[in-house]
Each structure stands twice: as structure tokens, then as C-alpha cells.
Design an enzyme around this catalytic site. Structure first.
Site, PDB file in Angstrom:
ATOM      1  CG  ASP A  29      -2.021   0.997   1.140  1.00 13.11           C
ATOM      2  OD1 ASP A  29      -3.187   0.579   1.189  1.00 13.11           O
ATOM      3  OD2 ASP A  29      -1.744   2.214   1.019  1.00 13.11           O
ATOM      4  CB  ILE A  30       1.117   4.107  -2.385  1.00 10.05           C
ATOM      5  CG1 ILE A  30       2.323   4.833  -2.919  1.00 10.05           C
ATOM      6  CG2 ILE A  30      -0.107   4.981  -2.285  1.00 10.05           C
ATOM      7  CD1 ILE A  30       3.492   3.962  -3.253  1.00 10.05           C
ATOM      8  CG  HIS A  93      -8.312  -3.035  -2.095  1.00 11.47           C
ATOM      9  ND1 HIS A  93      -9.273  -2.410  -2.867  1.00 11.47           N
ATOM     10  CD2 HIS A  93      -8.155  -2.261  -0.991  1.00 11.47           C
ATOM     11  CE1 HIS A  93      -9.664  -1.306  -2.259  1.00 11.47           C
ATOM     12  NE2 HIS A  93      -9.009  -1.198  -1.109  1.00 11.47           N
ATOM     13  CG  HIS A  95      -6.533  -2.780   3.415  1.00 14.46           C
ATOM     14  ND1 HIS A  95      -5.740  -1.692   3.145  1.00 14.46           N
ATOM     15  CD2 HIS A  95      -7.749  -2.483   2.883  1.00 14.46           C
ATOM     16  CE1 HIS A  95      -6.448  -0.773   2.495  1.00 14.46           C
ATOM     17  NE2 HIS A  95      -7.671  -1.240   2.325  1.00 14.46           N
TER      18      HIS A  95
END
Ligand code: 5GP
Length: 132
Positions: A29-30, A93, A95
Site C-alpha cells: 500500500d502506497i 482488495h 488489506h
């Protein structure tokens, strides 16, 4: 609907890749909650996880499980939190977040990492994934 994640799948924009197979991709994750915060996505464009067919849902969870175990092997943490939200990017998505306390799983609690941190962490998890 096509999102930024399809661009990542198609290599149109870069990511710090952690793992990939024919149907799924995992990358950092960015804007992470914690070092190693990873997203696991199916390559098919589906917004809501509940709209995945049962086999794809199970396969995504199995892929995410393997990525989470790879993370646990190389990142010092108490647990790997598993969370599905999807309010920002309408492409399924999962996490995966290394946590030591509840606040690490809080999405308003972000950390800053350098490019080297991202790159080193992705390599570490990727090597661990390959060895499982
Ligand atoms: P959600 O949709 O579950 O609310 O959150 C989407 C997550 O995707 C956020 O944690 C956000 O930081 C991450 N994200 C959004 N755009 C990008 C991107 O271009 N690259 C990466 N690696 N992560 C992204």
C-alpha cells in the site's frame, strides 16, 4: 470499472510488488498504516468483494493467507490484521497490516516510508513468499 489497480496490474504505473500468480497480485500500500501493509487484489475487475463468485472469493482468501504468512515470517509484529474496505478504490482488495496494537489497524494512523524502505520491504516479503 477500470481503476488505478488495473493500471498497476498492466504495468502502466509502478508498484512495490510482493507476489503474483495468474489470477492475483499483492503489492505494498502506497500510504501504509504500518511497514509491510500489503494489498492483495484479483486481476479481474470487480468492485465489491461480495460480488466475486465463490471460487474466486476462496482463491483470493487463500492467496492473501499465503501472503500474510510470508509477511509474518519476516516482519516483527504481533499479528497480521486482515481487512476489506474498498471505499477509496473500487477494485476488490484485501488489506494485510502488520500490527502490534489496535491503533496500527486504524486507517487514520499512517506512517512515512522512504523508497528504499518500500523496496527493501517488498523484496523481503517476496523472498519469503517464494520460499513457502
Ligand atoms: P480502500 O479502498 O480500502 O478504502 O483503500 C484503498 C487503499 O489503496 C488505500 O490504503 C490507499 O493508500 C491504497 N492506494 C490507493 N492508490 C494506490 C496506488 O496507486 N498504489 C498503491 N500501492 N496503493 C494505493
Amino acid at each position: 470499472m477500470s481503476t488505478i489497480f488495473t493500471k498497476i496490474i498492466n504495468h502502466e504505473i509502478p508498484c512495490y510488488k510482493v507476489a503474483e500468480d495468474e489470477n492475483f497480485l499483492a503489492f505494498l500500500d502506497i500510504n501504509p498504516n504500518a511497514r509491510g501493509h500489503t494489498l492483495c487484489i484479483p486481476k479481474q475487475e470487480v468492485d465489491d468483494v461480495l460480488d466475486l463468485d465463490v471460487d474466486s472469493y476462496k482463491a483470493l482468501m487463500l492467496f492473501s493467507r499465503k501472503v500474510a504468512k510470508s509477511m509474518k515470517n519476516v516482519i516483527e509484529c504481533e499479528k497480521i490484521a486482515i481487512s476489506i474496505i474498498g471505499l477509496e478504490v473500487p477494485h476488490v482488495h484485501v488489506h494485510l497490516i502488520p500490527i502490534n496494537e489496535m491503533r496500527d489497524a486504524n486507517f487514520s494512523n499512517k506512517i512515512n516510508l522512504s523508497k528504499d524502505d518500500f523496496s527493501d520491504t517488498a523484496k523481503l516479503i517476496s523472498n519469503s513468499f517464494s520460499s513457502i
